[in-house]
Motif scaffolding. Structure first.
Motif, short mmCIF file in Angstrom:
data_model
loop_
_atom_site.label_atom_id
_atom_site.label_comp_id
_atom_site.label_asym_id
_atom_site.label_seq_id
_atom_site.Cartn_x
_atom_site.Cartn_y
_atom_site.Cartn_z
N ASN A 51 32.06 64.05 45.72
CA ASN A 51 32.78 64.91 46.46
C ASN A 51 33.42 64.19 47.75
N PRO A 52 34.59 64.39 48.16
CA PRO A 52 35.91 65.13 47.64
C PRO A 52 36.79 64.55 46.67
N THR A 53 36.35 63.79 45.80
CA THR A 53 37.34 62.99 44.99
C THR A 53 37.42 63.67 43.65
N TRP A 54 38.21 62.85 42.69
CA TRP A 54 38.24 63.41 41.41
C TRP A 54 38.46 62.15 40.50
N SER A 55 38.74 62.24 39.28
CA SER A 55 38.88 60.75 38.44
C SER A 55 40.03 60.07 39.16
N PHE A 56 40.74 60.51 39.85
CA PHE A 56 41.78 59.63 40.42
C PHE A 56 41.22 58.54 41.16
N TYR A 57 39.94 58.66 41.66
CA TYR A 57 39.31 57.63 42.36
C TYR A 57 39.19 56.46 41.52
N PHE A 58 38.87 56.66 40.20
CA PHE A 58 38.59 55.41 39.36
C PHE A 58 39.89 54.84 38.79
N ARG A 59 40.97 54.93 39.29
CA ARG A 59 42.03 54.57 38.63
C ARG A 59 42.22 53.28 38.14
N HIS A 60 41.86 52.27 39.34
CA HIS A 60 42.13 50.91 39.02
C HIS A 60 41.17 50.75 37.97
N LEU A 61 40.04 51.00 38.01
CA LEU A 61 38.82 50.89 36.52
C LEU A 61 39.49 51.24 35.50
N ILE A 62 39.91 52.36 35.39
CA ILE A 62 40.64 52.96 34.28
C ILE A 62 41.43 51.98 33.59
N ASP A 282 38.93 50.15 49.50
CA ASP A 282 39.06 49.21 50.35
C ASP A 282 38.84 47.63 49.23
N ALA A 283 38.09 47.75 48.38
CA ALA A 283 37.75 46.45 47.73
C ALA A 283 37.98 46.54 46.01
N HIS A 284 38.98 47.13 45.83
CA HIS A 284 39.20 47.29 44.31
C HIS A 284 39.67 45.63 43.73
N ALA A 285 40.23 44.95 44.49
CA ALA A 285 40.65 43.84 44.10
C ALA A 285 39.55 42.80 43.90
N GLU A 286 38.56 42.97 44.50
CA GLU A 286 37.40 42.04 44.42
C GLU A 286 36.45 42.85 43.48
N ILE A 287 36.23 44.12 43.35
CA ILE A 287 35.37 44.96 42.59
C ILE A 287 35.66 44.70 40.99
N VAL A 288 37.20 45.22 40.79
CA VAL A 288 37.61 45.13 39.29
C VAL A 288 37.17 44.11 38.67
N PRO A 289 37.48 42.88 38.96
CA PRO A 289 37.01 41.61 38.09
C PRO A 289 35.63 41.53 38.09
N ARG A 290 34.81 41.61 39.13
CA ARG A 290 33.39 41.61 38.98
C ARG A 290 32.90 42.49 37.93
N VAL A 291 33.27 43.99 37.94
CA VAL A 291 32.90 44.89 36.89
C VAL A 291 33.13 44.26 35.49
N VAL A 292 34.50 43.62 35.36
CA VAL A 292 34.64 43.07 34.27
C VAL A 292 33.95 41.90 33.54
N ARG A 293 33.61 41.01 34.65
CA ARG A 293 32.91 40.14 34.37
C ARG A 293 31.43 40.58 33.71
N PHE A 294 30.89 41.56 34.64
CA PHE A 294 29.56 41.99 34.47
C PHE A 294 29.49 42.42 32.92
N LEU A 295 30.39 43.21 32.83
CA LEU A 295 30.34 43.92 31.20
C LEU A 295 30.34 42.97 30.13
N GLY A 296 31.14 41.73 30.41
CA GLY A 296 31.23 40.91 29.36
C GLY A 296 30.16 40.04 29.31
#
Length: 299
Positions: A51-62, A282-296
């Motif tokens: 709260n107060p977000t919605w699925s829009f918050y995750f758009r970079h990861l989606i 603030d940090a999606h450019a750093e977070i997205v590749p970290r999540v991708v690597r973690f999952l891989g």
């Protein structure tokens, strides 16, 4: 209970389609229709907002994960593109029940789970009840355990009458969050995306109810629910966990980061000193590749 791709007519997504080009479906749950993003194919990935977000918050990861995963991102009842019933309880237990209902309906099998803000308690509420259906966990500035303090900025929003006027009348909670939850100014179209579903007094009901549902004493009906989730977090130990934390979050402070590490000492944790509560802004450019690597790495 058959999903559809219809977006409620109350929302014109045209101004933000370049940011949110995702397929959405709807499912009947107790209290109304739940909207959820359903993108991609492959191993299932579930993201749970606050709260107060919605699925829009995750758009970079989606966008990054849907080429390789089936990404499911619900809007809680009262949030985003979901129905906003006015007489609904909007308790944590209700949101956990709705997530359980959706995931049972989709029959995804074991999933990866990403949580933020209230999504921590909601997502972990489901996960602790279904540990066999959880593969990996990504935690972003959230909690699933009780807190000894409530920030003044949020506490005043619980004041009778003032809370209604500020949150529902002036859209103060969502509006101010687009400034106060980030360290880097939002672009105008991004800010529009966050506020788009919360355009009337009626549509801002859940923002107030979420704030009112924060349990600060044992007599609050959600206190025992959160405490129960915390007690069952042990059922998730041994699951690969990545913690990605905005270090300038004035709401979910480092107290909560320490709480996660106490409960999951083997988690991979990274603190982004320059990021606020909306750490994915603030940090999606750093977070997205970290999540991708973690999952891989954890495949």
């Amino acid at each position: 209970m058959t999903p559809s791709s219809d977006v409620p007519m109350a929302y014109d997504l045209t101004p933000i389609r370049h940011l949110y080009p995702f397929h959405t479906a709807r499912l009947a749950v107790p209290g109304g229709m739940l909207s959820y993003v359903d993108e991609g194919s492959g191993p299932p990935m579930v993201m749970v907002h606050g709260n107060p977000t919605w699925s829009f918050y995750f758009r970079h990861l989606i966008a990054a994960l849907s080429p390789h995963y089936r990404v499911i991102v619900p809007d809680h009842l009262g949030c985003g593109l979901s129905d906003k019933p006015q007489d609904y309880p909007y308790r944590l237990a209700n949101h956990v029940e709705n997530l359980t209902h959706l995931l049972k309906h989709l029959n995804l099998g074991p999933v990866d789970l990403i949580v933020h803000d209230w999504g921590g308690a909601i997502g972990m509420g489901w996960a602790t009840q279904h540990p066999d259906l959880v593969r990996r966990l990504v935690v972003l500035n959230t909690s699933a355990f009780l807190s000894p303090r409530l920030p003044l900025r949020i506490a005043v929003c619980r004041t009778p009458l003032f809370g209604d006027l500020a949150l529902r009348g002036l859209n103060a909670f969502a509006g101010m969050a687009t400034f106060m939850a980030v360290e880097r100014p939002m672009a105008a179209d991004v800010r529009q995306g966050y506020l788009l579903p919360y355009n009337t007094w009626h549509n801002r009901i859940a923002q107030l109810r979420f704030v009112q549902d924060i349990p600060m004493q044992p007599s609050h009906p959600t206190w025992a629910v959160v405490d129960g989730i915390d007690r069952e977090l042990r059922r998730l130990r041994g699951k690969p966990m990545q913690i990605l934390w905005g270090g300038k979050d004035w709401c979910f402070s480092d107290y909560f980061l320490a709480g996660w590490l106490e409960r999951f000492p083997e988690a991979q944790a990274t603190r982004f000193d320059h990021a606020g509560h909306y750490v994915l802004e603030d940090a999606h450019a750093e977070i997205v590749p970290r999540v991708v690597r973690f999952l891989g790495a954890a495949e």
